[in-house]
Write an enzyme that holds these catalytic residues in place. Sequence first.
Site, PDB file in Angstrom:
ATOM      1  N   GLU A 157     -96.856  21.275 -87.174  1.00  0.00           N
ATOM      2  CA  GLU A 157     -97.693  20.573 -88.173  1.00  0.00           C
ATOM      3  C   GLU A 157     -98.688  19.622 -87.501  1.00  0.00           C
ATOM      4  OE1 GLU A 157     -95.981  19.404 -91.854  1.00  0.00           O
ATOM      5  OE2 GLU A 157     -94.241  20.695 -91.549  1.00  0.00           O
TER       6      GLU A 157
HETATM    7  C1  LIG Z   1     -90.144  26.054 -84.840  1.00  0.00           C
HETATM    8  C2  LIG Z   1     -91.568  26.148 -85.273  1.00  0.00           C
HETATM    9  C3  LIG Z   1     -91.872  26.285 -86.614  1.00  0.00           C
HETATM   10  C4  LIG Z   1     -93.209  26.408 -87.029  1.00  0.00           C
HETATM   11  N1  LIG Z   1     -93.470  26.606 -88.362  1.00  0.00           N
HETATM   12  C5  LIG Z   1     -94.730  26.872 -88.748  1.00  0.00           C
HETATM   13  C6  LIG Z   1     -95.011  27.241 -90.095  1.00  0.00           C
HETATM   14  O1  LIG Z   1     -94.113  27.286 -90.941  1.00  0.00           O
HETATM   15  N2  LIG Z   1     -96.289  27.561 -90.435  1.00  0.00           N
HETATM   16  C7  LIG Z   1     -97.297  27.512 -89.522  1.00  0.00           C
HETATM   17  O2  LIG Z   1     -98.433  27.805 -89.891  1.00  0.00           O
HETATM   18  N3  LIG Z   1     -97.077  27.162 -88.245  1.00  0.00           N
HETATM   19  C8  LIG Z   1     -95.819  26.856 -87.827  1.00  0.00           C
HETATM   20  N4  LIG Z   1     -95.564  26.522 -86.516  1.00  0.00           N
HETATM   21  C9  LIG Z   1     -96.672  26.481 -85.567  1.00  0.00           C
HETATM   22  C10 LIG Z   1     -97.085  25.063 -85.199  1.00  0.00           C
HETATM   23  O3  LIG Z   1     -97.659  24.412 -86.289  1.00  0.00           O
HETATM   24  C11 LIG Z   1     -98.024  25.156 -83.987  1.00  0.00           C
HETATM   25  O4  LIG Z   1     -97.202  25.492 -82.901  1.00  0.00           O
HETATM   26  C12 LIG Z   1     -98.758  23.871 -83.709  1.00  0.00           C
HETATM   27  O5  LIG Z   1     -99.756  23.672 -84.675  1.00  0.00           O
HETATM   28  C13 LIG Z   1     -99.403  23.848 -82.323  1.00  0.00           C
HETATM   29  O6  LIG Z   1    -100.116  25.018 -82.055  1.00  0.00           O
HETATM   30  P1  LIG Z   1     -99.856  25.845 -80.713  1.00  0.00           P
HETATM   31  O7  LIG Z   1     -98.397  26.037 -80.579  1.00  0.00           O
HETATM   32  O8  LIG Z   1    -100.714  27.021 -80.712  1.00  0.00           O
HETATM   33  O9  LIG Z   1    -100.289  24.870 -79.553  1.00  0.00           O
HETATM   34  P2  LIG Z   1    -101.742  24.732 -78.902  1.00  0.00           P
HETATM   35  O10 LIG Z   1    -102.779  24.563 -79.939  1.00  0.00           O
HETATM   36  O11 LIG Z   1    -101.923  25.810 -77.904  1.00  0.00           O
HETATM   37  O12 LIG Z   1    -101.575  23.347 -78.148  1.00  0.00           O
HETATM   38  C14 LIG Z   1    -100.701  23.171 -77.021  1.00  0.00           C
HETATM   39  C15 LIG Z   1    -100.941  21.824 -76.437  1.00  0.00           C
HETATM   40  O13 LIG Z   1    -102.293  21.743 -75.952  1.00  0.00           O
HETATM   41  C16 LIG Z   1    -102.805  20.450 -76.077  1.00  0.00           C
HETATM   42  N5  LIG Z   1    -104.038  20.476 -76.906  1.00  0.00           N
HETATM   43  C17 LIG Z   1    -104.483  21.473 -77.713  1.00  0.00           C
HETATM   44  N6  LIG Z   1    -105.644  21.151 -78.278  1.00  0.00           N
HETATM   45  C18 LIG Z   1    -105.970  19.918 -77.833  1.00  0.00           C
HETATM   46  C19 LIG Z   1    -107.078  19.030 -78.054  1.00  0.00           C
HETATM   47  N7  LIG Z   1    -108.090  19.314 -78.881  1.00  0.00           N
HETATM   48  N8  LIG Z   1    -107.058  17.839 -77.433  1.00  0.00           N
HETATM   49  C20 LIG Z   1    -106.051  17.488 -76.610  1.00  0.00           C
HETATM   50  N9  LIG Z   1    -104.989  18.285 -76.376  1.00  0.00           N
HETATM   51  C21 LIG Z   1    -104.943  19.478 -76.964  1.00  0.00           C
HETATM   52  C22 LIG Z   1    -101.673  19.609 -76.718  1.00  0.00           C
HETATM   53  O14 LIG Z   1    -100.895  19.002 -75.704  1.00  0.00           O
HETATM   54  C23 LIG Z   1    -100.833  20.648 -77.413  1.00  0.00           C
HETATM   55  O15 LIG Z   1     -99.491  20.207 -77.592  1.00  0.00           O
HETATM   56  C24 LIG Z   1     -94.240  26.366 -86.084  1.00  0.00           C
HETATM   57  C25 LIG Z   1     -93.930  26.209 -84.721  1.00  0.00           C
HETATM   58  C26 LIG Z   1     -92.619  26.102 -84.318  1.00  0.00           C
HETATM   59  C27 LIG Z   1     -92.314  25.970 -82.854  1.00  0.00           C
END
Ligand SMILES: Cc1cc2nc3c(=O)[nH]c(=O)nc-3n(C[C@H](O)[C@H](O)[C@H](O)COP(=O)(O)OP(=O)(O)OC[C@H]3O[C@@H](n4cnc5c(N)ncnc54)[C@H](O)[C@@H]3O)c2cc1C
Lengths: 93, 527
Positions: free
Chosen positions: B379
């Site tokens: 989130e």
């Molecule tokens: C158990 C679990 C349940 C989930 N449930 C849902 C759900 O029900 N519905 C849903 O839609 N999603 C869900 N998600 C997805 C979750 O919301 C995303 O994982 C989250 O939004 C982060 O996206 P990402 O994993 O692609 O990380 P990325 O966007 O790849 O980011 C990884 C890291 O990169 C860095 N980063 C990225 N962008 C920036 C920036 N602009 N500035 C600085 N640092 C940055 C941060 O350190 C970040 O933590 C779930 C995830 C998990 C693990």
Amino acid sequence: MNSHVNNDQSKRRQRIIALVAEILELDDPKSIKPTDRLREDLGMDSLGSLELLSTISEELKLDLEMEDAMGISTIEDACAFVEHHYAEQHPNE
Amino acid sequence: MPNNTLMSDPIVQSHQAVREATDRSMLGLVVEQARRFAAREIDPIAFDRAAQLPRRVLKAAAEAGLFGLAIPESYGGLALSLGDICQVVSELATRDGSFATSIGLHNGLGTRGLIAYGSQSLKEKWLPKLASGEAIASFAATETGAGSDLMAIRTTLTPRGEQVRLDGEKSYVTNGGFAGLYTVLARSPEMGGARAHSLVCVPRDTPGVEVGAEEHKMGLRGSSTVTVSFDGVMLPMENVLGTSGQGIAYAQHILTWGRTIMASGCIGAARNALNAVLSYVIERKQFGRSIGHFGASRAHVATMAAKLWAMEAMVERTGIEDINGGSIDGISGATKVFCSDEAFDICDRAIQLHGALGFLSDLGVERLLRDARVTRIFEGANDVILVFAGTALIALSRSDAGRRCHATVEPDLEEVARAWERVEQELQESLDRVRKKYGVKAIRHQLVLQRLARAHIALQAASASLWRARAVDAVARSVARLSVQQLLATAKENLSTLESSEIDESNHLQVTEALYRLGAMPQPVRA
Ligand SMILES: Cc1cc2nc3c(=O)[nH]c(=O)nc-3n(C[C@H](O)[C@H](O)[C@H](O)COP(=O)(O)OP(=O)(O)OC[C@H]3O[C@@H](n4cnc5c(N)ncnc54)[C@H](O)[C@@H]3O)c2cc1C
């Protein structure tokens, strides 16, 4: 002289529109109209607007103040805002 | 009759008071029922080991009414406010994070879109089933190529006559394994402009919907997380929520609920950790004394309590802002970041105080930490929310920025309240300096933005802590005082490091450029 100025101005304008298209990941910059509003028509959030202005300020070597930048609503506003600061900060060009 | 005349009528006022008292006692009953349900039905260690929630538990939860918390009474739900849902979810999370996440997601992200933006007939069709638990809800925004950057999503919704067609794939869908209805965020360039997105409700049994296998996770192992794909899925136009093209704005609103409810889950984990510590540190003796009597242990325990106090205050305050009709865009993000960071820290301290036992899975303390970890990622990753929050702070005009101030406080908290005002003033001055120094280029300085946001969030939490301490007993006031003192120290620390941000940034740049080039930690080469 005048046409030279206008030419530069129109280059800067095109560059601004190209940047907007880049930030918005739009394939065709021509779909952007000067009267388009950044937020309502182009779906650009305040972070997107700041991204645009900070890239412009880097490319054109301009200091743009945060507070002034907040009043920008349309593409036209952004171009006028940049021209105003450009004329002020680069008076000999 | 104008509202103020009505409200000043003593009879109406007493009705209002009775209603509020009834609401409160109703909430008390619901919370108590949730507590009993969790104690009876939930076995957190077993669910964690089996990596699933038994279906019978979902069925029992449905019978207990836990799926209808948010849904209007006319559709068979309890119509609880955001703040009240948080109380129920934090109670469930005190027993188990996985179960609380499943229930919290259904009552927040899963159903909020339909409740707030769905057409009458779509609500009539789905809300009764969602309230009774006959169908469970999911929210699907994230894709493999689009996590923090939601504008990058590729799932597409296109009009096809009277219908719409959905194509794409969503990852990490919580509740996805057993959900009956998915609220899906998709690009809809033909509905509202080239950059438009829309939200659409997708019943699981629609042809073209495919649900993937369960992911293996570090924590929240008892919750369901799957990929869901949509291949030429045809849906009636009425399944599109609200005005087509408004999907991102709607998703942002839905996330304000999701984040607040998730933060209440963090409270449960933290409460559980603190309770475990309180019984353990007195009973466990080393060097002839209860370990709880060592000064270092007292520092851990007191800090845990102070942090928990502030977490509860933040969630409570967000709930009240929502009831009062204020925007909770900013505060829900702050609450999410604050509660997830602090819950993780509290769980970590709980493991430390338990020593080796804390590391073993039989006791369940290590599970709290594993479960809490993801709350700093999903989130909205905390790193990203902090950058956005910092940007919003410097983009606020000066008059907007100065307006936050808390109400009157208890006499023995006056001193910390004055200290709060001084640090708040320091923040405003720092903001001015940053605006002047960087102009619009400030957004290129993420370290600066994050430090400002951390200071601001600490101040918000301190203000909420003070506010929550009105008319409470002496013990609670002492916890509140410690909470405010520690938060002000955090805020000051972040403000004081602003000065060195440029040096820090340049050091980070230098080190990472080298590391990214080498692709591994180099061995030092000596001359
Ligand atoms: C158990 C679990 C349940 C989930 N449930 C849902 C759900 O029900 N519905 C849903 O839609 N999603 C869900 N998600 C997805 C979750 O919301 C995303 O994982 C989250 O939004 C982060 O996206 P990402 O994993 O692609 O990380 P990325 O966007 O790849 O980011 C990884 C890291 O990169 C860095 N980063 C990225 N962008 C920036 C920036 N602009 N500035 C600085 N640092 C940055 C941060 O350190 C970040 O933590 C779930 C995830 C998990 C693990």
